[in-house]
Structure formats: C-alpha cells, structure tokens
Write a protein that holds these residues in place. Structure first.
Motif: not given
Length: 389
Positions: A256-260, A269-287
C-alpha cells in the motif's frame, strides 16, 4: 461448451493465516488493497486485459464474501456468452467429496470442468498477488519453446530468496532444478505462482500425484518436481515488473505504501492496463476546511476533518477534527475519532479508535519490522486515551 485454446484457473481458496485478524472471516483474495480494490482484482483484470475470457475461480476458505464480490464477473467484463467467470468450490461427486487438499488437488478435482472446454493449454494463477502482467506473452513463449510447462519467474532480493520456490535454469532458460524454499539458494529466480501447462500432459501428472498417498498434492512440492524428474521440458519465463505476494501484514502495508511514491512501481493510473473492481455505492469524499491532506489516497465516502499524511484510506472512513494519521492503512468503515493519533498502523474494517488514543510510536523510524506496526482488528473499539506502541 465452446472449445477454448487456453483456459485460466485462479487458485483463490487460501486462508492467509499470516495476515492474522484481517483474514479471520475473509478469504485472502478478498482482502482490501489500494483504497478501492481487493487482491483478486489484479488477477481477474490481468485475465481480461490479456484476452482470456473464460476463468475458473477455485474457492474454499471463508468464501461467501468473495463469491458475492465476484458475482458473474461483470465488473471485469467477463460475463460473456462464450466465456465467463465460474466459481468452483469443493463439491460432492458420485464417490463422495472432500476439501481441496492442495493446489494440484484443487485443479484435479475440477478436471471435468476443464475437459468441457477441451483446452490445449491451462493457465494456473494465484488470486492473492499484486501485479500487472500480460499472460498472452507468456502463453506465446510457451508455444514457441514447445514446452510442457512454463513457470513465470522474478528476480528477488537474495535475502528473500529462501522464502520462495527457486528455479535453477540453463543458458536457454530451461528449468533444470526446482528448490522449494531452499536455505542456501543457488540463484534468486523465484516462482511467481503463474504457470502454463499443456493440459493433457498436466492431467496425466495430476492423476499420478493423486495416487500418491504421501503427496501434499501441491504444484511446487510435488507436481513440478515430478515433471522435472521425468524429463519434461519446463521453461522459465522472466518477468521484470512489479509483483508482490502480500502474505503478511508487513508486505500488505509495504504494498500500500508503494502506491504513494511519486513514481510508483505499480502504476494504477495507466489507461492501457486498467485494474477493474466492483464499483462502490458511496457518497463523494468530504474534506473539511480543518483537514490537511498530503501524499494520500482517500476513497469514496470518507469524511475527513483531521490530518492525513502518506496514508491509504479506504471507503467510509471518518477522521475526526484534530486526529492525525501518518504512514497507515485504514480499511473500510473505520472511525478515527477527534484527537486520536495513528502512525505506522493497519486498522481493520469498522474499527473505532476513540478520542485521544494513540496507535503506533512516531519516534521509531524503522519500517521493516512488523512489531513496529500495530494492527487493530476489525470491529474492535480502542477506548479513549489508550496508548498502543
């Protein structure tokens, strides 16, 4: 069934006991990773991106959440009429039923399923590794070399080599010896747990292995050595990308730290080889205006009022005002209350760190010792004022 030249089989039944509390009620391939993914997303996405549309997923330990997550494979575009994802738990046959006894036995118990597709080649994969790989290149290499089996290998650090199955090869990359976790390895070419077999050849060896009552029915311990001993042509396919077996809490935290980093070795973030996952049903982030964020991933549904530095926040995380999170992985639904301090930690799903608590010790700079990171079990509550170092 329509014939498939190559069928993919994902071994996803592992318990993942070294991940401790994170896999107490969850199969290892279903463990969250990278803010929005599960471990199995990487293997399933590799299959789709590589052009393999028919995938068997062999499950066993705590499979319910994994089954629900995969569904019919629509999140990876694998819900096709001429392909698809097939969930394959152990089942009762005419002569009885039993749990999968090992990786090789798991494939053997599903030989009937495989035979329906009449494949020439079988691609055997693990469902709990993090990497991007085009399996079609490996299958092409297998064909070109006219191998009976091809094993993907990766150069690992020498101190780590004794943790893996090591392939000793000749100048043509033909495997001449296989050592399972040797104390003094002869080289550092580690097996990635990615195999291509000629199905009819493998089928014969699986049957032979099944007749051996002393066998552990494992590819690395039994079937691969048996094939080598009988002179089968076995090739090593070199892979030079990012690959991580997140078998421990330490390696999960590191991945996980490697991603940062500014230039992550595993680029999501490369569009040529996306990693797919189940889309979350959640509200946007609030900062909120009181929040401070730096070098962090913050997923959907998060509500951040405090400070987050170099951390991965999964969905639905609450960070109270005055809370501080650094170098940590916070799994879905956790709550970090006002004034709590979390550093170098993995916090489980739905855990609550109450106000004023301190998890981790910021004075300790080493990041390679598991004891210096605190794992908070899922659904646990850390009372206010608690100090855990």
């Amino acid at each position: 069934m329509r014939r498939k030249e190559c069928l993919a089989m994902i071994l996803a039944g592992g318990q993942g006991s070294r991940l401790g509390v994170l896999t107490k009620s969850l199969a290892k391939p279903a463990v969250p990773f990278g803010g929005k993914y599960r471990l199995i997303d990487f293997t399933l996405s590799n299959c789709y991106n590589s052009g393999f549309d028919t995938v068997g997923v062999l499950t066993q330990y705590q499979p319910l959440e994994l089954h629900s997550y995969i569904g019919i494979g629509s999140s990876w575009d694998l819900d096709r009429n001429d392909g698809g994802v097939y969930i394959l738990p152990p089942f009762v046959q005419q002569n009885g039923g039993e749990w999968y006894k090992g990786t090789a036995n798991a494939i053997w118990q599903n030989a009937g399923f495989i035979d329906q597709f009449r494949p020439t080649y079988l691609l055997v994969l693990s469902g709990d590794h993090i990497y991007k790989m085009d399996y079609s290149y490996m299958v092409d290499f297998h064909k070109q070399t006219e191998a009976d089996a091809t094993i993907a290998v990766l150069e690992v650090a020498w101190p780590e080599a004794s943790r893996f199955g090591i392939m000793n090869t000749d100048k043509d990359n033909r495997i001449v010896e296989f050592e399972e976790k040797p104390s003094q390895p002869k080289n550092n070419l580690a097996s990635m747990g990615v195999y291509v077999f000629n199905w009819e050849v493998l089928r014969w060896y699986l049957a032979e292995d099944e007749r051996n009552k002393a066998s552990a029915h494992d590819f690395g311990k039994n079937v691969i050595p048996l094939m080598l001993q009988s002179g089968r042509k076995m090739m090593a396919y070199a892979f030079d990308g990012y690959w991580k077996d997140v078998g421990t809490l330490e390696s999960l935290w590191e991945a996980n730290m490697d991603l940062l980093s500014d230039k992550p070795k595993l680029d999501l973030y490369t569009p040529d080889w996306p990693i797919y996952s189940v889309n979350l049903q959640a509200a946007p982030q609030l900062i909120s205006p009181t929040a401070k964020l730096s070098r962090s991933m913050v997923s959907l549904g998060c509500f951040v009022l405090g400070e987050v530095e170099n951390s991965v926040l999964f969905s639905g995380i609450y960070v109270g005002e005055g809370a501080f999170i650094k170098d940590s992985v916070i799994l879905p639904g956790a709550k970090i209350c006002a004034g709590a301090h979390v550093e170098r930690a993995v916090v489980g799903q739905q855990a609550v760190i109450e106000a004023g608590s301190r998890i981790g010790d910021g004075n300790k700079r080493e990041i390679t010792v598991v004891a210096e990171r605190i794992t908070v079990p899922e659904n646990s509550v850390i009372p206010g004022g608690t100090v855990v170092e």
